[in-house]
Scaffold this motif. Structure first.
Motif, mmCIF file in Angstrom:
data_model
loop_
_atom_site.group_PDB
_atom_site.id
_atom_site.type_symbol
_atom_site.label_atom_id
_atom_site.label_comp_id
_atom_site.label_asym_id
_atom_site.label_seq_id
_atom_site.Cartn_x
_atom_site.Cartn_y
_atom_site.Cartn_z
ATOM 1 N N THR A 135 -11.516 -6.626 20.339
ATOM 2 C CA THR A 135 -11.569 -5.422 19.507
ATOM 3 C C THR A 135 -10.204 -4.784 19.241
ATOM 4 O OG1 THR A 135 -11.979 -4.061 21.482
ATOM 5 C CG2 THR A 135 -13.909 -4.874 20.298
ATOM 6 N N ALA A 136 -9.141 -5.298 19.898
ATOM 7 C CA ALA A 136 -7.810 -4.688 19.748
ATOM 8 C C ALA A 136 -7.217 -4.987 18.369
ATOM 9 C CB ALA A 136 -6.887 -5.206 20.834
ATOM 10 N N GLN A 137 -6.707 -3.939 17.748
ATOM 11 C CA GLN A 137 -6.047 -4.087 16.448
ATOM 12 C C GLN A 137 -4.669 -4.739 16.627
ATOM 13 O OE1 GLN A 137 -6.988 -3.173 13.300
ATOM 14 N NE2 GLN A 137 -8.956 -2.241 13.785
ATOM 15 N N ASP A 138 -4.298 -5.618 15.724
ATOM 16 C CA ASP A 138 -2.960 -6.204 15.641
ATOM 17 C C ASP A 138 -2.591 -7.104 16.819
ATOM 18 O OD1 ASP A 138 -2.357 -4.787 13.226
ATOM 19 O OD2 ASP A 138 -1.964 -2.997 14.434
ATOM 20 N N PHE A 139 -3.535 -7.415 17.679
ATOM 21 C CA PHE A 139 -3.176 -8.213 18.845
ATOM 22 C C PHE A 139 -3.038 -9.701 18.487
ATOM 23 C CE2 PHE A 139 -4.060 -10.385 22.919
ATOM 24 C CZ PHE A 139 -3.018 -9.848 23.651
ATOM 25 N N PHE A 140 -4.023 -10.215 17.776
ATOM 26 C CA PHE A 140 -3.975 -11.608 17.334
ATOM 27 C C PHE A 140 -3.677 -11.717 15.833
ATOM 28 C CE2 PHE A 140 -6.753 -11.915 21.102
ATOM 29 C CZ PHE A 140 -6.071 -12.882 21.817
ATOM 30 N N ILE A 141 -4.208 -10.729 15.073
ATOM 31 C CA ILE A 141 -4.074 -10.770 13.614
ATOM 32 C C ILE A 141 -3.508 -9.432 13.152
ATOM 33 C CG2 ILE A 141 -5.307 -11.065 11.429
ATOM 34 C CD1 ILE A 141 -7.477 -12.558 13.034
ATOM 35 N N GLU A 142 -2.492 -9.451 12.350
ATOM 36 C CA GLU A 142 -1.850 -8.227 11.894
ATOM 37 C C GLU A 142 -2.820 -7.394 11.054
ATOM 38 O OE1 GLU A 142 2.135 -6.755 9.455
ATOM 39 O OE2 GLU A 142 1.794 -8.896 9.834
ATOM 40 N N GLY A 143 -2.986 -6.130 11.441
ATOM 41 C CA GLY A 143 -3.832 -5.211 10.695
ATOM 42 C C GLY A 143 -5.314 -5.337 10.962
ATOM 43 N N LYS A 144 -5.706 -6.273 11.833
ATOM 44 C CA LYS A 144 -7.132 -6.477 12.099
ATOM 45 C C LYS A 144 -7.364 -6.814 13.569
ATOM 46 C CE LYS A 144 -8.601 -8.344 7.592
ATOM 47 N NZ LYS A 144 -9.240 -9.504 6.920
ATOM 48 N N SER A 145 -8.595 -6.570 13.976
ATOM 49 C CA SER A 145 -9.049 -7.072 15.267
ATOM 50 C C SER A 145 -9.810 -8.373 15.027
ATOM 51 C CB SER A 145 -9.971 -6.056 15.947
ATOM 52 O OG SER A 145 -11.166 -5.895 15.183
ATOM 53 N N LEU A 146 -10.102 -9.095 16.084
ATOM 54 C CA LEU A 146 -10.825 -10.357 15.934
ATOM 55 C C LEU A 146 -12.229 -10.150 15.372
ATOM 56 C CD1 LEU A 146 -9.870 -12.404 19.143
ATOM 57 C CD2 LEU A 146 -9.247 -12.881 16.773
ATOM 58 N N ILE A 147 -12.891 -9.073 15.783
ATOM 59 C CA ILE A 147 -14.253 -8.864 15.277
ATOM 60 C C ILE A 147 -14.248 -8.427 13.806
ATOM 61 C CG2 ILE A 147 -15.198 -8.318 17.553
ATOM 62 C CD1 ILE A 147 -15.183 -5.375 16.779
ATOM 63 N N GLU A 148 -13.147 -7.834 13.367
ATOM 64 C CA GLU A 148 -13.034 -7.508 11.944
ATOM 65 C C GLU A 148 -12.748 -8.766 11.120
ATOM 66 O OE1 GLU A 148 -11.356 -2.902 12.141
ATOM 67 O OE2 GLU A 148 -9.946 -4.577 12.171
ATOM 68 N N ALA A 149 -11.969 -9.659 11.697
ATOM 69 C CA ALA A 149 -11.663 -10.908 10.997
ATOM 70 C C ALA A 149 -12.835 -11.885 11.046
ATOM 71 C CB ALA A 149 -10.424 -11.556 11.607
ATOM 72 N N TYR A 150 -13.586 -11.829 12.161
ATOM 73 C CA TYR A 150 -14.735 -12.735 12.334
ATOM 74 C C TYR A 150 -15.960 -11.908 12.734
ATOM 75 C CZ TYR A 150 -10.824 -15.993 12.648
ATOM 76 O OH TYR A 150 -9.672 -16.696 12.406
ATOM 77 N N PRO A 151 -16.640 -11.317 11.749
ATOM 78 C CA PRO A 151 -17.774 -10.419 12.040
ATOM 79 C C PRO A 151 -18.891 -11.070 12.846
ATOM 80 C CG PRO A 151 -17.101 -10.240 9.740
ATOM 81 C CD PRO A 151 -16.361 -11.408 10.314
ATOM 82 N N ASN A 152 -18.960 -12.389 12.829
ATOM 83 C CA ASN A 152 -20.044 -13.060 13.551
ATOM 84 C C ASN A 152 -19.909 -12.947 15.080
ATOM 85 O OD1 ASN A 152 -17.743 -14.740 13.182
ATOM 86 N ND2 ASN A 152 -18.925 -16.514 13.880
ATOM 87 N N ILE A 153 -18.752 -12.484 15.588
ATOM 88 C CA ILE A 153 -18.612 -12.301 17.035
ATOM 89 C C ILE A 153 -18.711 -10.831 17.434
ATOM 90 C CG2 ILE A 153 -17.182 -14.382 17.272
ATOM 91 C CD1 ILE A 153 -14.739 -12.548 17.523
ATOM 92 N N THR A 154 -19.131 -9.982 16.496
ATOM 93 C CA THR A 154 -19.263 -8.548 16.795
ATOM 94 C C THR A 154 -20.257 -8.306 17.923
ATOM 95 O OG1 THR A 154 -18.733 -7.937 14.516
ATOM 96 C CG2 THR A 154 -19.877 -6.291 15.853
ATOM 97 N N ASP A 155 -21.398 -9.004 17.858
ATOM 98 C CA ASP A 155 -22.404 -8.809 18.904
ATOM 99 C C ASP A 155 -21.949 -9.356 20.246
ATOM 100 O OD1 ASP A 155 -24.133 -7.473 17.276
ATOM 101 O OD2 ASP A 155 -25.375 -9.210 16.800
#
Length: 472
Positions: A135-155
């Protein structure tokens, strides 16, 4: 290895069967309570290849043998001394208190309560760390968290968050069970007391601070008395004190209630009386005390900054020698349970700096020494310390030679000062070493890694310099 022969040699070196009161082992060490430590033949122990080091602390004489070896040697020693070889049946602490001063007894008390629940706290904290990585912003992807980049892992992140929060949400149940057992009461009554303190009918403890200024705190009105109907989620001190009172009330009642009424009356009165005292008096007082303690620690850390962190790092290893580091466990538990306010624990990163530096100093000894036995111990112990298991390095090499220990605490101070300057905190407990990266708050991981490099480099170089001087 001939484990039986090794056990016989060890037994002879520690004064024989009659000198052993209790014996047990942990992952790497034999832990023995001796009647008279003056009977130990230290020279004989030092001459044994299998012995990586020895030290005495907290009323126990501990012999470092290494993982795997200690299990087998302990079985043979148990057979020779007539002690049980079942580690679960051993309780060396029963023979220890008479050898300890009041402060040591208090630290041991805290250790006995919190050490059994550490695996739960570690698991919950690491799950929280995985959730934060997602859920951390900018950690792996600039401007996004992993769940924002890959909504299928939100749950998946939501599931991890639920699993992680459970242990802290119901922390009073865990502490209630462990503390009441340690204080001599029925641990299941302690668990029931913990359940009372986090009952869903109560105002959630995390919402209490917001409800007070709004005058929205619910109360019970009983005989013109008002008792706040507030839970104690994520607290440590209230349930500790209440568990002590519960155990004493239960013990008092069991001595006086007729046996045919004991199972009915004692639990009923013990829980009711302790419950009323908890919500009316003990809970509010200890909650405020705990808040002051937490706020004071956070203020001290934020105020002293790099200098305070460096001093803490310098002193951390000497504190470990005395066993007093066990007193940090409830403090860290409280800091982690109140992440919203504290942001995590600053103690874990400093402990990691200390362990990394101890490992670096031991590896420096590997380069300096010509003693084959020390080389053999240093190679394995140094790597072990880098991974968070520091006893073989600290007690088996560094303290024995002294100069590596001085080099290690210098490196620890340097690394601890750096991570304190950048307010590095952990959101979980775990192995305080290289694997500890996953326990660190996402935004601070880079600083934590740099701190480990500083700690390793400073500890290694300081040991090399001190070692060359000690040879002159």
């Amino acid at each position: 290895m001939d484990y039986k022969h090794i056990a016989q040699e060890l037994l002879q070196a520690i004064g024989g069967k009659g000198n052993v009161e209790e014996a047990a082992h942990c992952a790497t060490r034999m832990r023995i309570v001796l009647s008279d430590e003056r009977k130990v033949d230290q020279a004989k122990l030092d001459g044994m290849d299998v012995v990586k080091g020895t030290f005495s602390t907290g009323g126990q004489f501990q012999i470092i043998l290494g993982s795997g070896t200690v299990n087998e040697v302990y079985k043979e020693l148990a057979a020779l001394t007539g002690k049980s070889s079942d580690i679960q049946a051993k309780d060396v602490s029963k023979a220890v208190p008479k050898k300890l001063n009041p402060l040591q007894r208090f630290v041991k008390l805290l250790s006995d309560i919190f050490v059994p629940i550490i695996p739960v706290i570690v698991a919950a904290g690491l799950l929280m760390g995985f959730n934060n990585l997602l859920t951390a912003q900018d950690f792996f992807i600039e401007g996004k968290s992993l769940i924002e980049a890959y909504p299928n892992i939100t749950d998946l992140a939501a599931l991890l968050n639920t699993f992680a929060n459970a242990a802290f949400l119901f922390l009073p149940i865990l502490i209630g069970f462990s503390a009441t057992k340690r204080f001599g009461g029925n641990p299941y009554l302690g668990a029931a007391l913990g359940m009372l303190m986090v009952h869903p009918d109560l105002l959630n403890g995390y919402e209490y601070a917001d409800a007070v200024p709004k005058e929205e705190v619910p109360v019970w009105k009983i005989f013109n008395f008002e008792i706040e109907r507030v839970g104690y989620q994520g607290t440590v001190l209230p349930v500790l004190v209440s568990s002590f009172v519960l155990a004493k009330i239960e013990t008092f009642l069991r001595r006086r209630v007729p046996s045919f009424l004991d199972n009915l009356v004692t639990p009923l009165l013990a829980i009711f009386i302790t419950g009323v005292l908890t919500f009316a008096l003990l809970g509010p007082f200890t909650r405020n005390t705990g808040n002051l303690l937490t706020d004071g620690l956070v203020w001290l850390y934020d105020t002293t900054g790099m200098i305070g962190g460096a001093i803490f790092g310098l002193l951390y290893a000497p504190v470990v020698i005395t066993g007093m580091h066990h007193s940090f466990i409830p403090v860290e538990t409280q800091l982690l349970a109140d992440l919203a306010k504290t942001g995590g624990t600053f103690i874990f990163p400093i402990a990691a700096m200390s362990n990394i530096s101890q490992g670096a100093a031991t590896l420096a000894v590997l380069l300096l020494t010509k003693n084959s036995k020390i080389k053999g111990t240093a190679s394995a112990a140094g790597i072990s310390a880098l991974l968070g298991i520091v006893e073989p390095a600290m007690f088996g090499v560094n303290l024995k030679l002294r100069y590596p220990f001085y080099g290690a605490i210098i490196g620890s101070a340097a690394g601890a000062g750096f991570v304190s300057l950048f307010k590095v905190k952990a959101i979980a407990l775990g192995a305080a070493g290289l694997p500890g990266i996953i326990s660190i708050k996402p935004g601070s991981i880079t600083f934590f890694i740099i701190g480990m490099i500083i700690s390793f480099t400073a500890g290694f170089l300081a040991t090399i310099i001190l070692g060359k001087r000690s040879d002159k």
